[in-house]
Design a protein around this motif. Structure first.
Motif, short mmCIF file in Angstrom:
data_model
loop_
_atom_site.label_atom_id
_atom_site.label_comp_id
_atom_site.label_asym_id
_atom_site.label_seq_id
_atom_site.Cartn_x
_atom_site.Cartn_y
_atom_site.Cartn_z
N ASP A 51 11.91 -7.48 9.56
CA ASP A 51 12.31 -6.16 10.07
C ASP A 51 12.25 -5.12 8.96
OD1 ASP A 51 12.85 -7.35 12.49
OD2 ASP A 51 14.97 -7.72 11.97
N LEU A 52 12.64 -5.55 7.77
CA LEU A 52 12.73 -4.59 6.67
C LEU A 52 11.37 -4.07 6.23
CD1 LEU A 52 14.71 -3.29 4.50
CD2 LEU A 52 13.61 -4.91 2.96
N SER A 95 16.48 0.25 3.62
CA SER A 95 15.23 0.98 3.35
C SER A 95 15.54 2.28 2.62
CB SER A 95 14.50 1.32 4.65
OG SER A 95 14.21 0.16 5.36
N VAL A 105 18.87 -2.71 8.23
CA VAL A 105 17.50 -2.45 7.80
C VAL A 105 17.28 -0.98 7.41
CG1 VAL A 105 15.14 -2.35 8.71
CG2 VAL A 105 16.50 -4.41 9.01
N GLY A 123 24.06 -4.95 1.79
CA GLY A 123 24.27 -5.33 3.19
C GLY A 123 22.99 -5.70 3.91
N ASP A 124 23.03 -5.70 5.25
CA ASP A 124 21.88 -6.20 5.99
C ASP A 124 21.30 -5.20 6.99
OD1 ASP A 124 23.79 -6.14 7.94
OD2 ASP A 124 23.74 -8.29 8.37
N ARG A 163 5.39 7.51 -5.56
CA ARG A 163 4.16 8.29 -5.73
C ARG A 163 4.39 9.66 -5.13
NH1 ARG A 163 -0.55 4.65 -3.43
NH2 ARG A 163 0.87 4.60 -1.68
N GLN A 216 0.82 -1.20 0.00
CA GLN A 216 0.00 0.00 0.00
C GLN A 216 0.87 1.27 0.00
OE1 GLN A 216 -2.93 0.23 3.24
NE2 GLN A 216 -4.29 -0.51 1.63
N ALA A 217 1.90 1.25 0.82
CA ALA A 217 2.77 2.44 0.93
C ALA A 217 3.54 2.69 -0.37
CB ALA A 217 3.74 2.25 2.09
N ILE A 218 3.90 1.60 -1.06
CA ILE A 218 4.74 1.72 -2.25
C ILE A 218 3.88 1.88 -3.52
CG2 ILE A 218 5.02 -0.67 -3.04
CD1 ILE A 218 8.03 -0.31 -2.84
N LYS A 236 9.26 4.42 6.30
CA LYS A 236 10.00 5.43 5.55
C LYS A 236 9.15 5.99 4.40
CE LYS A 236 14.69 5.72 6.04
NZ LYS A 236 15.43 4.89 6.88
N LEU A 237 8.47 5.12 3.71
CA LEU A 237 7.64 5.55 2.58
C LEU A 237 6.47 6.39 3.08
CD1 LEU A 237 7.66 2.20 0.60
CD2 LEU A 237 8.47 4.37 -0.31
N ALA A 281 10.04 -1.28 8.40
CA ALA A 281 10.93 -0.11 8.35
C ALA A 281 10.76 0.64 7.03
CB ALA A 281 12.38 -0.57 8.52
N LEU A 282 10.67 -0.12 5.94
CA LEU A 282 10.51 0.51 4.62
C LEU A 282 9.14 1.17 4.51
CD1 LEU A 282 11.53 1.04 1.76
CD2 LEU A 282 10.88 -1.29 1.12
N VAL A 336 15.53 -9.27 -1.31
CA VAL A 336 15.97 -9.26 0.08
C VAL A 336 15.85 -10.69 0.59
CG1 VAL A 336 15.66 -8.27 2.37
CG2 VAL A 336 15.07 -6.92 0.33
N ALA A 377 19.12 -8.37 4.56
CA ALA A 377 18.37 -8.03 5.77
C ALA A 377 17.27 -9.06 6.04
CB ALA A 377 17.75 -6.65 5.60
N ASP A 378 16.76 -9.03 7.28
CA ASP A 378 15.62 -9.87 7.65
C ASP A 378 14.36 -9.17 7.15
OD1 ASP A 378 13.42 -10.99 9.05
OD2 ASP A 378 14.81 -11.78 10.56
N ARG A 398 7.41 9.87 3.95
CA ARG A 398 7.55 10.73 2.77
C ARG A 398 6.19 11.12 2.21
NH1 ARG A 398 12.10 10.93 -0.59
NH2 ARG A 398 10.52 11.61 -2.06
#
Ligand SMILES: Cc1cc2nc3c(=O)[nH]c(=O)nc-3n(C[C@H](O)[C@H](O)[C@H](O)COP(=O)(O)OP(=O)(O)OC[C@H]3O[C@@H](n4cnc5c(N)ncnc54)[C@H](O)[C@@H]3O)c2cc1C
Lengths: 317, 253
Positions: free
Chosen positions: A303-304, B238, B234, B231-232, B252, A221-223, A311-312, A307-308, A281, A299-300, A315
């Motif tokens: 967790d990612l 991101s 997070v 790398g790893d 968007r 949804q965020a992306i 961040k999105l 977090a992503l 990933v 990355a796991d 923004r």
């Protein structure tokens, strides 16, 4: 009697790309060794489809019983024809038909079998096959024995586009007690069409638990994308079959394919390797998905994803 | 109805695969049941629950198959049979197919089920080899197995989501793509418990005579390309993904 036989597949009235690839390499090998090529194909469209194939001989089997793929009838017919016409090399694509018939034909003809082939070549006096094993993590180099059935992974090499004028003749379908009860076309109703999405957030077995799918949904949804997945996620009943990418699912070509916790098995790659941009990933740095991805991270994903998303959303917010 | 489920174990892909002198050091690796054989077992157990079928798990003894066999018994299989003949872990599928067919021939199973493929079947899939040796009808890449008195119905999958329902007379051999439900789980404790009371039957079989493939080498393929790795971390990853989206004008606004 041909030395190399290609068992062809026909779709929508034409020879499939995978069969064209087999014909190409069959001709290359035949030319180098002064051998001949035959293509054998089934169904009412077969004759029109193979009459310009790059083969010396084309054998077509036209019968109501072969209109749809039927493992019993196809195998009985192939065994009968190949017993009368003992070829050195019998090539099939590693499709359902190839996986279904390859080893059985080899057993019935009492010859060798080589599976998951990605290359066939001549080196000096030897003829060699390269095969992909261990989910694409390893390759094997195998000497072609005097006679063998070989199943080739579609897309392993390019088709030449050459054509020919084979001598066409017919062969009768052989009976089998196996029947096709009904054909089930892909379900086009309801769910989103993943082949139309610009961005796919695709999850694999690394998602670990159906509850974690929420993280993928939020990220999608965020992306501004849609959630798709690998086969085990569908087999576990966590997402509908319409979301499956790969050999037995959909072939996708989005602007961005975000592969999360997907190892990159050949059957998965077949459905997404032509995406414009692939970001993978996976906690295993040796995962084959990184061989086709443009960017990768170890990355796991659990967790990612949040977090992503954060961040999105920060923004967008 | 009597069902045989043919199972084998394969190297665990979770572990790093190290190649030594063009071969895999199989004796030093850890093994897990082939995931598609597990699916075949699950589908067989579902048929057992529906019809009261008798399920025999069959494996070739190439070292350490007891764990796999007791796990299958703990899940609900009725019998476990190990085919012994001093076989090595490197036993090829053509040979496996001959050994398994030879045993099945003597047993008169109605249905023989196994995984559609395994990660190591370089010389073809077991379902085809066994069916071809037995000269009985077979279908692979199938699921949704519905067993009747004299026939079995299955759904065979093709590319792009197309499928067909097939009907095969019994006996038949099936290469299972997926069970109707995820394979059931049994605890290690339950398997250990069962090991005290249940047993695995051993049947001696003769060495097959078919020739094997000549494998020059096994190696890690040189990939045509490789991802640029981030790398790893997070936060860093991101950030990189967001920057990439921005770069490619995929964000968007
Ligand atoms: C005839 C046939 C057709 C098939 N068709 C398809 C198809 O259409 N589509 C398809 O996808 N497959 C298909 N398959 C199955 C295919 O062979 C693989 O089994 C499947 O693609 C594996 O899915 P996966 O990558 O999700 O799972 P796995 O191979 O188990 O990979 C999971 C990955 O997740 C990683 N991981 C685990 N936890 C984490 C974490 N927390 N963070 C990051 N990474 C993590 C692991 O390192 C691993 O690499 C088919 C198979 C056959 C035989």
């Amino acid at each position: 009697m041909a030395d190399i036989v290609v068992v062809g597949e026909i779709q929508n009235g034409v020879v499939t790309d995978a069969t064209q690839e087999l014909l190409t390499r069959a001709r290359d090998l035949a030319t180098a060794r002064s051998r001949s090529v035959a293509v054998l194909a089934f169904g009412k469209d077969a004759e029109a489809a193979v009459k310009t194939a790059d083969a010396d001989e084309a054998v077509v089997v036209v019968d109501q019983a072969v209109e749809e793929y039927n493992p019993g009838v196809y195998e009985a017919t192939l065994v009968t024809w190949l017993t009368e016409n003992p070829a050195l090399l019998i090539l099939l694509s590693n499709t359902t038909m190839g996986m279904d018939l390859g080893a059985a034909l080899a057993a019935r003809l009492q010859i060798a079998m080589i599976a998951y082939c990605t290359d066939l070549r001549i080196e000096g006096s030897s003829e060699l096959a390269t095969c992909q094993i261990y989910g694409g993590k390893l390759a094997a180099e195998v000497e072609l024995p005097d006679r063998a059935v070989v199943t080739v992974i579609p897309g392993s090499w390019a088709a030449s586009g050459r054509s020919g004028i084979p001598m066409v003749h017919r062969f009768n379908a052989q009976p089998s007690p196996i029947s096709v009860v009904k054909v089930i076309e892909p379900d086009a109703s309801g769910d989103v069409d993943i082949t139309r999405a610009d961005i796919l957030v695709s999850v694999g077995r690394g998602i670990q638990d159906p509850d974690n799918l929420e993280l993928a949904d939020e990220l999608a949804q965020a992306i501004g994308g849609v959630v798709s997945c690998s086969r085990p996620v569908v087999d576990a009943g966590w997402l509908p079959r319409s979301r499956q990418v790969g050999k037995s699912g959909q072939t996708v070509k989005p602007k961005l394919y975000l592969a999360l916790g997907i190892s990159g098995a050949p059957e998965h790659l077949q459905g997404m390797k032509d995406a414009e941009l692939i970001v993978a990933v996976n906690s295993d740095e040796n995962a084959p998905i990184f061989d086709v991805a443009h960017y990768g991270a170890t990355a796991d994903i659990l967790d990612l994803m949040p977090a992503l998303t954060e961040k999105l959303n920060g923004r967008n917010g | 109805m009597r069902i045989a489920v043919l199972m084998k174990d394969v190297p665990d892909l979770v572990e790093e695969l190290e190649v030594e002198d063009g071969a895999l050091p199989l004796d030093d690796m850890s093994f897990v049941p082939s995931e598609w054989d597990d699916q075949a077992l699950e589908e067989a157990l579902l048929i057992k629950e529906e019809t009261g079928a008798d399920v025999t798990v069959v494996a070739i003894d190439t070292g350490e198959v007891d764990g796999l066999m007791f796990t299958a018994l703990a899940k609900g299989a009725d019998r476990a049979v190990k085919l012994a003949g001093g076989f090595s872990r490197r036993l090829a599928n053509r040979q496996r197919g001959a050994v398994l067919a030879q045993y099945c021939q003597t047993q008169g199973f109605d249905l023989v089920m196994t995984g559609v493929q395994a990660i190591d079947d370089l010389d073809g899939q077991i379902a085809g080899w066994v069916a071809g040796n037995l000269e009985v009808g077979h279908a692979s890449v199938v699921r949704d197995v519905r067993a009747g008195a004299d026939t079995v119905k299955v759904v065979q999958e093709y590319s792009g989501g197309k499928m067909a329902e097939l009907e095969l007379p019994l006996p038949a051999v099936l290469g299972i793509q997926a069970a109707r439900k995820p394979p059931r789980y049994v605890t290690v404790a339950k398997v250990r418990q069962l090991q005290k009371t249940a047993s695995v039957e051993t049947v001696d079989v003769s060495e097959p005579t078919a020739p094997t493939l000549s494998v020059r080498k096994i190696y890690k393929p040189e990939a045509a390309g490789h991802a640029q790795m981030w790398g790893d971390d997070v936060d860093e990853v991101s950030e990189k993904i967001v920057n990439l989206l921005e770069d490619k004008k995929l964000l968007r606004s």
